[in-house]
Design an enzyme around this catalytic site. Structure first.
Site, PDB file in Angstrom:
ATOM      1  N   GLY A   1      58.814  63.303  12.980  1.00 35.75           N
ATOM      2  CA  GLY A   1      59.098  64.565  13.655  1.00 35.75           C
ATOM      3  C   GLY A   1      60.478  64.521  14.294  1.00 35.75           C
TER       4      GLY A   1
ATOM      5  CD  GLU B   1      60.729  33.917  31.299  1.00 38.93           C
ATOM      6  OE1 GLU B   1      60.003  34.386  30.412  1.00 38.93           O
ATOM      7  OE2 GLU B   1      61.579  34.587  31.922  1.00 38.93           O
TER       8      GLU B   1
ATOM      9  CB  ALA C   1      47.386  51.214  25.605  1.00 34.88           C
TER      10      ALA C   1
ATOM     11  CG  HIS D   1      22.019  35.849  41.568  1.00 38.41           C
ATOM     12  ND1 HIS D   1      23.107  35.052  41.835  1.00 38.41           N
ATOM     13  CD2 HIS D   1      20.995  35.014  41.241  1.00 38.41           C
ATOM     14  CE1 HIS D   1      22.749  33.778  41.694  1.00 38.41           C
ATOM     15  NE2 HIS D   1      21.472  33.735  41.338  1.00 38.41           N
TER      16      HIS D   1
HETATM   17  P1  FAD Z   1      53.194  53.820  20.707  1.00 43.49           P
HETATM   18  O1  FAD Z   1      51.869  53.202  20.722  1.00 43.49           O
HETATM   19  O2  FAD Z   1      54.365  52.963  20.378  1.00 43.49           O
HETATM   20  O3  FAD Z   1      53.103  55.010  19.663  1.00 43.49           O
HETATM   21  C1  FAD Z   1      54.211  55.739  19.278  1.00 43.49           C
HETATM   22  C2  FAD Z   1      53.924  56.359  17.922  1.00 43.49           C
HETATM   23  O4  FAD Z   1      54.912  57.334  17.642  1.00 43.49           O
HETATM   24  C3  FAD Z   1      53.985  55.353  16.765  1.00 43.49           C
HETATM   25  O5  FAD Z   1      52.888  55.548  15.915  1.00 43.49           O
HETATM   26  C4  FAD Z   1      55.281  55.727  16.043  1.00 43.49           C
HETATM   27  O6  FAD Z   1      55.228  55.484  14.652  1.00 43.49           O
HETATM   28  C5  FAD Z   1      55.335  57.219  16.309  1.00 43.49           C
HETATM   29  N1  FAD Z   1      56.665  57.794  16.237  1.00 43.49           N
HETATM   30  C6  FAD Z   1      57.800  57.376  16.824  1.00 43.49           C
HETATM   31  N2  FAD Z   1      58.815  58.228  16.573  1.00 43.49           N
HETATM   32  C7  FAD Z   1      58.289  59.209  15.800  1.00 43.49           C
HETATM   33  C8  FAD Z   1      58.814  60.384  15.231  1.00 43.49           C
HETATM   34  N3  FAD Z   1      60.080  60.744  15.424  1.00 43.49           N
HETATM   35  N4  FAD Z   1      57.994  61.154  14.482  1.00 43.49           N
HETATM   36  C9  FAD Z   1      56.694  60.821  14.296  1.00 43.49           C
HETATM   37  N5  FAD Z   1      56.143  59.728  14.816  1.00 43.49           N
HETATM   38  C10 FAD Z   1      56.929  58.941  15.573  1.00 43.49           C
HETATM   39  N6  FAD Z   1      49.020  47.573  26.308  1.00 43.49           N
HETATM   40  C11 FAD Z   1      47.846  47.497  26.962  1.00 43.49           C
HETATM   41  O7  FAD Z   1      47.579  48.361  27.805  1.00 43.49           O
HETATM   42  N7  FAD Z   1      46.947  46.501  26.703  1.00 43.49           N
HETATM   43  C12 FAD Z   1      47.202  45.537  25.788  1.00 43.49           C
HETATM   44  O8  FAD Z   1      46.378  44.658  25.575  1.00 43.49           O
HETATM   45  C13 FAD Z   1      48.431  45.584  25.086  1.00 43.49           C
HETATM   46  N8  FAD Z   1      48.708  44.647  24.156  1.00 43.49           N
HETATM   47  C14 FAD Z   1      49.884  44.724  23.481  1.00 43.49           C
HETATM   48  C15 FAD Z   1      50.167  43.719  22.556  1.00 43.49           C
HETATM   49  C16 FAD Z   1      51.356  43.754  21.864  1.00 43.49           C
HETATM   50  C17 FAD Z   1      51.649  42.674  20.863  1.00 43.49           C
HETATM   51  C18 FAD Z   1      52.276  44.829  22.078  1.00 43.49           C
HETATM   52  C19 FAD Z   1      53.552  44.913  21.306  1.00 43.49           C
HETATM   53  C20 FAD Z   1      51.998  45.817  22.997  1.00 43.49           C
HETATM   54  C21 FAD Z   1      50.803  45.769  23.717  1.00 43.49           C
HETATM   55  N9  FAD Z   1      50.491  46.726  24.682  1.00 43.49           N
HETATM   56  C22 FAD Z   1      49.327  46.640  25.370  1.00 43.49           C
HETATM   57  C23 FAD Z   1      51.403  47.845  24.987  1.00 43.49           C
HETATM   58  C24 FAD Z   1      50.930  49.127  24.254  1.00 43.49           C
HETATM   59  O9  FAD Z   1      50.844  48.872  22.880  1.00 43.49           O
HETATM   60  C25 FAD Z   1      51.889  50.263  24.534  1.00 43.49           C
HETATM   61  O10 FAD Z   1      52.079  50.413  25.925  1.00 43.49           O
HETATM   62  C26 FAD Z   1      51.345  51.560  23.962  1.00 43.49           C
HETATM   63  O11 FAD Z   1      51.144  51.465  22.579  1.00 43.49           O
HETATM   64  C27 FAD Z   1      52.280  52.720  24.266  1.00 43.49           C
HETATM   65  O12 FAD Z   1      51.751  53.890  23.729  1.00 43.49           O
HETATM   66  P2  FAD Z   1      52.673  55.100  23.288  1.00 43.49           P
HETATM   67  O13 FAD Z   1      51.752  56.157  22.814  1.00 43.49           O
HETATM   68  O14 FAD Z   1      53.640  55.411  24.361  1.00 43.49           O
HETATM   69  O15 FAD Z   1      53.560  54.532  22.078  1.00 43.49           O
HETATM   70  P1  NAI Z   2      57.514  41.074  29.057  1.00 42.37           P
HETATM   71  O1  NAI Z   2      58.404  41.960  29.816  1.00 42.37           O
HETATM   72  O2  NAI Z   2      56.089  40.947  29.431  1.00 42.37           O
HETATM   73  O3  NAI Z   2      58.111  39.587  29.069  1.00 42.37           O
HETATM   74  C1  NAI Z   2      59.386  39.293  28.590  1.00 42.37           C
HETATM   75  C2  NAI Z   2      59.789  37.922  29.119  1.00 42.37           C
HETATM   76  O4  NAI Z   2      60.948  37.523  28.422  1.00 42.37           O
HETATM   77  C3  NAI Z   2      60.116  37.938  30.610  1.00 42.37           C
HETATM   78  O5  NAI Z   2      59.465  36.865  31.247  1.00 42.37           O
HETATM   79  C4  NAI Z   2      61.627  37.799  30.630  1.00 42.37           C
HETATM   80  O6  NAI Z   2      62.111  37.136  31.771  1.00 42.37           O
HETATM   81  C5  NAI Z   2      61.864  36.985  29.363  1.00 42.37           C
HETATM   82  N1  NAI Z   2      63.209  37.128  28.800  1.00 42.37           N
HETATM   83  C6  NAI Z   2      63.930  38.261  28.675  1.00 42.37           C
HETATM   84  N2  NAI Z   2      65.114  37.996  28.070  1.00 42.37           N
HETATM   85  C7  NAI Z   2      65.116  36.661  27.798  1.00 42.37           C
HETATM   86  C8  NAI Z   2      66.046  35.792  27.166  1.00 42.37           C
HETATM   87  N3  NAI Z   2      67.204  36.238  26.691  1.00 42.37           N
HETATM   88  N4  NAI Z   2      65.724  34.482  27.060  1.00 42.37           N
HETATM   89  C9  NAI Z   2      64.540  34.013  27.535  1.00 42.37           C
HETATM   90  N5  NAI Z   2      63.631  34.791  28.142  1.00 42.37           N
HETATM   91  C10 NAI Z   2      63.901  36.102  28.264  1.00 42.37           C
HETATM   92  O7  NAI Z   2      57.692  41.535  27.539  1.00 42.37           O
HETATM   93  P2  NAI Z   2      56.846  41.235  26.229  1.00 42.37           P
HETATM   94  O8  NAI Z   2      56.018  40.018  26.364  1.00 42.37           O
HETATM   95  O9  NAI Z   2      57.818  41.343  25.111  1.00 42.37           O
HETATM   96  O10 NAI Z   2      55.865  42.458  26.156  1.00 42.37           O
HETATM   97  C11 NAI Z   2      56.396  43.778  26.190  1.00 42.37           C
HETATM   98  C12 NAI Z   2      55.468  44.687  26.910  1.00 42.37           C
HETATM   99  O11 NAI Z   2      54.336  44.965  26.095  1.00 42.37           O
HETATM  100  C13 NAI Z   2      54.875  44.121  28.187  1.00 42.37           C
HETATM  101  O12 NAI Z   2      55.738  44.275  29.278  1.00 42.37           O
HETATM  102  C14 NAI Z   2      53.664  44.947  28.354  1.00 42.37           C
HETATM  103  O13 NAI Z   2      54.024  46.143  28.965  1.00 42.37           O
HETATM  104  C15 NAI Z   2      53.232  45.201  26.929  1.00 42.37           C
HETATM  105  N6  NAI Z   2      52.143  44.296  26.585  1.00 42.37           N
HETATM  106  C16 NAI Z   2      50.978  44.377  27.296  1.00 42.37           C
HETATM  107  C17 NAI Z   2      49.940  43.531  27.027  1.00 42.37           C
HETATM  108  C18 NAI Z   2      48.716  43.613  27.838  1.00 42.37           C
HETATM  109  O14 NAI Z   2      48.570  44.584  28.568  1.00 42.37           O
HETATM  110  N7  NAI Z   2      47.797  42.666  27.762  1.00 42.37           N
HETATM  111  C19 NAI Z   2      50.000  42.531  25.954  1.00 42.37           C
HETATM  112  C20 NAI Z   2      51.296  42.497  25.311  1.00 42.37           C
HETATM  113  C21 NAI Z   2      52.291  43.367  25.612  1.00 42.37           C
END
Ligand code: FAD
Ligand code: NAI
Length: 475
Positions: free
Chosen positions: A122, A213, A330, A454
């Protein structure tokens, strides 16, 4: 001819698809555009969360935890298994099935709620007469028109300069979730949430994992007491965590990856690994949205600028989730999506940023809500703290998982709960009680006076609340 809608949502991740469903529930003719493709080129709504984030990471964490239990904990229950083997391809295929179930679930929900779904990218075309034109570039090109647009385009993994993701050797979260065989040596840059969760998966399966880190403190956003306990647990499990490093070079060859860095003492070091996960945070995604066509304002990080109500600088254009300020979670994206749909309907949608829970799905799990002890000190707030260890909880002993504790922080005068921090079994589930309590502005005494089943892990929550008043019963 363009197709007319009341609300067009761009992005079908947790922010976008939930906003679309809520808007449709409120009676708006709603479209949701999402470009994510599955391996057959078909639609895969659910965004980062469903496809390469929350859901697949938790699937792999579960599989690897079962493996770890079979290897290390079954024996203490009297179960002998012989040598336990892990079929990584099968584990990854199961994860893919879980992802597909979630993609299909969202397509079903769109149908059920009468949301029109468009598969493709989009982008803004123009703003005319109070309406926005949004082009969908998919199998066919279409133009949609709507009074309200909600942008939920999410985020992408941040690249380390000079170490572009090839998803073979240098992996973002995407490649990290598709590793086909257990790497002998795995490097992780960044000891944040992804680094710890994905590092745990592959460590459990037998990789030698080194986490580098940049900051001198471990999990700086987490309560200090919890971060200290977590560091102890993870290093005991075998994760090598080096803090305060400065990466100077990353070289990828056919054999693997070599990372050159200075350690905390400034000494030059080299780490040779088979695969490298780079998890150093994420950047807001507005690629291909053609924001210039309508003059949508972005900040210096590339995030869409919004006010507290998720309104952008353009009338009736809203933005939610990872593409705007605030934690990239999310459930935060979902809450904002619901609130925006309700505001469009003239209701008072509300997101309480003070009660958004965080969970890190490692073992032990880490979960918290509200302020940390170090934040309260910095803010000059007089507080009382109470802590209860799982070691003294009967259910935790029966489970064979007594690591960690529940910690309450309450206002010294009013006893209102200001923060709850948990490290231990099922912390992800236990934290809900604290979130509810804080939403209702409960005091620590309120929780201490509530009957908890409990034996249950939740008794540790009650006991931690009692500990605020120095009157634990079981410790
Ligand atoms: P997104 O989920 O990134 O969705 C955006 C969507 O928009 C995508 O489908 C993309 O393809 C689409 N899009 C982008 N631009 C366009 C366009 N121009 N036209 C049409 N479609 C488009 N958060 C948690 O709360 N709990 C977790 O356990 C957790 N684990 C994570 C683990 C990993 C490895 C990662 C990377 C993230 C994790 N997160 C977790 C973070 C979470 O995934 C994000 O915060 C969340 O997905 C954000 O939702 P969103 O809807 O803003 O964006
Ligand atoms: P993060 O922000 O959690 O951690 C990034 C880490 O990388 C920090 O500790 C930072 O100090 C370090 N860092 C940054 N630049 C660096 C460098 N040049 N060299 C070495 N260390 C460096 O980011 P991450 O793990 O990539 O996850 C992104 C986001 O996705 C999270 O902040 C979170 O919002 C979301 N997420 C949430 C999860 C959950 O809710 N369970 C699981 C995974 C992701």
């Amino acid at each position: 001819m363009s197709k007319q809608f009341d609300v067009v949502v761009i992005g079908g991740g947790p922010g976008g698809y939930i906003a679309a469903i809520r808007a449709a529930q409120l009676g708006f003719n709603t479209a949701c555009i999402d470009e994510w493709k599955n391996d057959k080129g078909g639609p895969a709504p659910g965004g980062t969360c469903t496809n390469v984030g929350c859901i697949p990471s938790k699937a792999l964490l579960q599989s690897s935890e079962h493996f770890d239990h079979a290897n290390h904990h079954f024996a203490e229950h009297g179960i002998s298994t012989g040598t336990v083997k892990m079929d990584v391809a099968k584990m990854v295929a199961r994860k893919d099935t879980v992802v597909k179930q979630n993609n299909d679930g969202i397509l079903y929900l769109f149908k059920k709620n009468k949301v029109s779904f468009f598969h493709g990218r989009g982008s803004f075309v123009a703003a005319k007469d109070g309406l926005y034109e949004v082009k969908v570039a998919g199998a066919a090109e279409e133009v949609l028109t709507a009074k309200h647009v909600i942008i939920a385009t999410g985020s992408n993994a941040r690249q380390l300069p000079g170490a572009a993701f090839d998803e073979e050797n240098i992996l973002s979260n995407d490649g990290a979730l598709r590793i086909g065989a257990v790497p002998k040596k795995l490097g992780v840059i960044g000891s944040g949430v992804i680094g710890l969760e994905m590092g745990s998966v592959w460590r459990r399966l037998g990789s030698e994992v080194t986490v580098l880190e940049g900051l001198p403190t471990f999990l700086g956003a987490v309560d200090e007491g919890v971060a200290k306990e977590a560091f102890k647990c993870f290093t005991k499990q075998g994760l090598k965590i080096e803090l305060g490093v400065k990466i100077s070079d990353v070289k990828s060859t056919k054999k693997g990856v070599t990372v050159s860095y200075a350690n905390a003492k400034g000494e030059a070091q080299e780490l040779a690994v088979d695969k490298l996960i780079v998890s150093i945070g994420r950047v807001p995604n507005t690629i291909g949205l053609n924001t210039e066509a309508v003059g949508l304002q972005l900040d210096e990080r590339g995030a869409i600028v919004v006010n507290a109500d998720c309104q952008t600088n353009l009338p009736n254009v809203w933005a939610v989730g990872d593409v705007v300020r605030g934690p990239m979670l999310a459930h935060k994206a979902e809450e904002e999506g619901v609130a925006v749909a309700e505001r469009i309907a003239g209701q008072h949608g509300h997101v309480n940023f003070n009660t958004i829970p965080w969970v890190i799905y490692t073992s032990p799990e880490i979960a918290w809500v509200g302020r940390t002890e170090q934040q309260l000190k910095a803010d000059g707030v007089a507080y009382k703290a109470g802590q209860f260890p799982f070691l003294a909880n009967g259910r935790a002993r029966a489970l064979g998982d007594t690591t960690g504790f529940v910690k309450f922080l309450a206002d010294a005068k009013t006893d209102e709960i200001l923060g709850v921090h948990i490290i231990g079994p099922m912390a992800s589930e236990l934290i809900s009680e604290a979130v509810v309590a804080m939403e209702f502005k409960a005091s620590a005494e309120d929780i201490a006076r509530i009957c908890h089943a409990h034996p249950s892990l939740s008794e540790a929550t009650k006991e931690a609340a009692l500990a605020v008043d120095k009157r634990t019963l079981n410790f």
